[in-house]
Scaffold this active site. Structure first.
Site, PDB file in Angstrom:
ATOM      1  CG  HIS A 254       8.300   1.139  13.838  1.00  0.00           C
ATOM      2  ND1 HIS A 254       7.192   0.307  13.853  1.00  0.00           N
ATOM      3  CD2 HIS A 254       9.363   0.325  13.565  1.00  0.00           C
ATOM      4  CE1 HIS A 254       7.566  -0.935  13.599  1.00  0.00           C
ATOM      5  NE2 HIS A 254       8.888  -0.952  13.413  1.00  0.00           N
ATOM      6  CD  GLU A 255      12.940   1.047  12.809  1.00  0.00           C
ATOM      7  OE1 GLU A 255      13.420   0.264  13.656  1.00  0.00           O
ATOM      8  OE2 GLU A 255      12.424   0.656  11.747  1.00  0.00           O
ATOM      9  CG  HIS A 264       7.839  -5.869  14.115  1.00  0.00           C
ATOM     10  ND1 HIS A 264       8.877  -6.532  13.511  1.00  0.00           N
ATOM     11  CD2 HIS A 264       8.016  -4.550  13.822  1.00  0.00           C
ATOM     12  CE1 HIS A 264       9.659  -5.660  12.882  1.00  0.00           C
ATOM     13  NE2 HIS A 264       9.150  -4.445  13.056  1.00  0.00           N
ATOM     14  CB  CYS A 289      -2.569  -1.185  19.706  1.00  0.00           C
ATOM     15  SG  CYS A 289      -1.369  -2.334  20.433  1.00  0.00           S
TER      16      CYS A 289
END
Length: 360
Positions: A254-255, A264, A289
């Protein structure tokens, strides 16, 4: 519970864009890749669903911020992209990640392998681990939780100085809790997109961190001088479990996604959703996604099929007869530790469904 649901047309535009050049770029993708990404706006898709909010403290409710579609990502003039000269992700371990040297070494290798699969096509390298004292960072005991914390901003400066010439980014990882400034309670991680560096802590992902019996509490800081880091010689490290590994992989990717310029996600349930607390982070999936997947693919240039196959290989590698957790603390350092991947089983089944769509 609140469901954040966007219309089919909105999701189609967010993914493809209204820019004819970007639509043409999308239409040149492999037919299987288009079929998978089109799941973003297919009603009742069993691969990609809407975001669910469970409380007012969830990220979208408490941190209003602009959304980012593919076109906004692609045309961002400040976004950094890997090149032939800067094609490597470096991982810098700060302090020990496990109760023994072998656990720590295996853990960082598992994270390296996961990043290699997730950011398929880029090289992931390990820098030599360093003790906290090497960073010369400030540290303290948290007033609420009584655990040791190190200063995130000062570690970013340390990482910037150590950034190799071929690095796209350098990410520091640690099992020690972080704080960004004196007035803050804690932070899971902090990054500088301009400098291509980040520091992330997995300390709060241990299963007993919020327990009243947490073993990492420090009653008093015996600090002889500003250069005395002896308190870190035997600091508490949580037991490495499958859930801890999954949470670590999730946070790390994520980071690093942010360093690529992905903001985000507010479109579908996605790894790039913000999270305000551990419960929300656990609800966030491991997968990107289709909108965020297209962003990352455009930056790195991987084949979706090859990337998903690499992720399956990482899960399957050394996973046979894996125990629920790594062995209890031991001073035996030459132990071949099995990778605890039980928590990834559901995600592996999801990837298999994606591969079936890609290969239809």
């Amino acid at each position: 519970m609140q469901i954040v649901r966007h219309s089919e047309q909105t999701l189609r535009t967010v993914l493809l864009s209204k820019n004819p050049a970007l639509v043409s770029q999308y239409e040149k993708l492999d037919a299987g890749e288009q079929r998978l990404m089109n799941e973003a706006f297919r009603p009742n898709s069993d691969l990609f669903g809407p975001i669910t909010l469970h409380s007012q403290s969830d990220w979208i409710n408490s941190h209003p911020e602009p959304s980012q579609d593919f076109e906004e990502f692609y045309s961002d003039p400040y976004r950094k992209t890997p090149s032939a000269e800067t094609h490597s992700i470096y991982i810098q371990c700060i302090g020990s990640l496990g109760n023994t040297r072998s656990v720590s070494e295996e853990y960082v290798k598992w994270l390296k392998g996961y990043c290699e699969a997730f950011f398929y096509g880029l090289t992931v390298k390990l820098l030599e681990p360093v003790p906290v004292s090497a960073t010369r960072c400030s540290f303290r005991i948290n007033d609420d939780t009584q655990n040791l914390q190190i200063h995130a901003g000062q570690i970013l400066k340390f990482l910037k100085k150590r950034k190799p010439k071929d690095a796209f980014c350098v990410v520091g990882i640690t099992m020690i809790d972080l704080y960004p400034r004196d007035s803050w309670n804690f932070v899971f991680g902090q990054a500088s997109l301009t400098d291509g560096v980040g520091i992330f802590s997995f300390a709060r992902y241990g299963r007993d961190f919020y327990s009243s019996h947490y073993d990492g509490k420090v009653k008093k800081l015996q600090k002889k001088s500003s250069s005395d880091y002896s308190v870190f010689d035997s600091y508490y490290v949580p037991e490495v479990t499958s859930v801890l590994l999954l949470r670590s992989c999730k946070t790390l990717t994520h980071e690093i996604g942010h360093i690529f310029g992905l903001r985000h996600c507010q479109w579908l349930a996605c790894l790039m959703q913000g999270s305000n607390h551990l419960e929300e982070a656990d609800r966030r999936p491991l997968n990107l996604c289709p909108i965020c997947l297209r962003k990352l693919q455009s930056a790195v240039g991987f084949s979706l099929k090859e990337r998903y196959e690499a992720l399956v290989r990482w899960i399957d590698d050394e996973s046979t007869d894996t125990p629920r957790a790594t062995p209890k603390p031991s001073r035996e350092d030459n132990v071949n530790l099995p990778k605890p991947v039980e928590a990834f089983k559901e995600w592996r089944e999801w990837i298999t469904k994606c591969l079936a769509v890609l290969q239809t």
